[in-house]
Design an enzyme around this catalytic site. Structure first.
Site, short mmCIF file in Angstrom:
data_model
loop_
_atom_site.label_atom_id
_atom_site.label_comp_id
_atom_site.label_asym_id
_atom_site.label_seq_id
_atom_site.Cartn_x
_atom_site.Cartn_y
_atom_site.Cartn_z
N ASP A 1 70.00 -2.25 27.25
CA ASP A 1 70.25 -0.97 27.56
C ASP A 1 69.46 0.47 27.11
O ASP A 1 70.19 1.42 27.64
CB ASP A 1 71.88 -1.54 27.13
CG ASP A 1 72.62 0.21 27.68
OD1 ASP A 1 72.56 0.25 28.74
OD2 ASP A 1 73.51 0.76 27.00
N ASP B 1 87.46 2.33 31.77
CA ASP B 1 87.08 1.17 32.09
C ASP B 1 87.99 0.95 34.17
O ASP B 1 88.03 -0.57 34.14
CB ASP B 1 87.71 0.76 31.46
CG ASP B 1 86.83 0.18 30.17
OD1 ASP B 1 86.07 0.62 30.31
OD2 ASP B 1 88.47 -0.40 29.37
N CYS C 1 87.40 -6.62 49.40
CA CYS C 1 88.35 -5.09 48.57
C CYS C 1 87.85 -3.80 48.34
O CYS C 1 86.91 -3.62 48.21
CB CYS C 1 88.49 -6.38 47.21
SG CYS C 1 89.23 -5.37 46.26
#
Length: 307
Positions: free
Chosen positions: A132, A240, A189
């Site tokens: 990352d 989150d 969704c």
């Protein structure tokens, strides 16, 4: 040759499992053709805000052979970080990935061990580990390696384990057997899009990074703009929300990595505790943590903005 390729692939995957990775997928190293226009457009739209480092090494982000000479394979790995316990629900919130020790160090050690193991058992293999912090499109490689699909919140999603995991790569100059991408299971969704407090998911699969709470609380170094006041849903470091509402995360299981266990104060602190935190306590609670990125002053700025 085929036999040894099969044997080597199987050895690498079993070693990855032994080291605690929940998934391992492998792709042929090469230019990410589909990602090139997508990344170019994302940067053109200024979705990276002040993360100017996203503009650097454009070619290397798309082609791992420029990061390691003669690279043949990209080994993608997932490490679960879903916690056993979560913070006091009435407190200011920290993204779950930052509960324990800084994942960069935790994963780098595992990747070093994996590469060492490959060299010991397979032979003279060159490799580079990435977590990352280098110009590698982690999610694109993980998706190409069949570890999941890129969801509408631009996170990698897996039917088996959801999305609360870190992604890392080992790029090696070794021919291996390659995995195939999986299919998209987001369907109709839109929970992540509907739930995002700052409407950062500007269209399915596209996140405007400069509108994301994680950007405001971690990447942005100056004052947080007043126009987003009251929209942070008590997040003081990261966010989150788009993962918490994702139906696939009902399959998340707690991790077993001791280094990712949180300091107990982090879980029990109330808003008042956070508002009164001293620099000394900050250092103790976040010793070796990713939260140190924002520094004490940055966390204070975020808390004051939430008050």
């Amino acid at each position: 040759m085929i036999e040894s390729k099969t044997k080597n692939t199987s050895f690498i995957k079993s070693e990855a499992k032994r080291l605690g990775f929940i998934s391992c997928g492998i792709s042929k190293a090469g230019f990410l053709e589909e990602e090139a226009p997508r990344l170019e457009n994302w940067l053109k739209q200024n979705h990276h805000g002040e993360m100017s480092y996203m503009e650097n090494h454009f070619d290397k982000r798309l082609d791992p052979t420029l990061l390691l000479e003669d690279s043949k394979s990209v080994i993608s790995l997932l490490l679960n970080y879903f916690p056993h316990e979560q913070q006091n629900p009435d407190s200011y919130k920290i993204s779950k990935y930052a509960y324990g020790q800084d994942y960069h160090y935790v994963i780098k050690e595992k990747l070093k061990e994996l590469l060492y193991s490959i060299q010991e058992n397979i032979g003279d293999v060159s490799g580079r580990a990435f977590v990352d912090s280098a110009p590698v499109l982690d999610k694109a490689w993980a998706a190409k390696s069949g570890l999941g699909w890129i969801g509408k919140n631009a996170n990698l999603l897996s039917k088996q384990v959801g999305s609360f995991f870190f992604i890392a790569e080992l790029i090696v100059d070794l021919d291996l057997e390659y995995d195939n991408p999986t299919t998209d299971h987001c369907g109709s969704c839109t929970k992540c899009i509907d739930a995002c407090p700052t409407q950062a998911i500007v269209s399915p699969y596209v996140v405007d990074g400069s509108k994301c709470i994680s950007y405001f609380t971690i990447e942005l170094k100056e004052n947080i703009p007043q126009e987003v006041k009251g929209q942070f849903d008590d997040w003081m470091f990261g966010c989150d929300v788009c993962q918490d509402v994702c139906p696939w995360n009902r399959f998340s299981k707690p991790h077993n990595e001791p280094l990712l266990q949180p300091n107990e104060n982090l879980l029990k602190y109330s808003k008042k505790d956070w508002e009164e935190i001293t620099e000394e306590t900050f250092r103790a609670v976040f010793k070796n943590s990713a939260v140190k990125r924002t520094k004490f002053a940055g966390l204070q700025r975020n808390i004051n903005f939430l008050k």
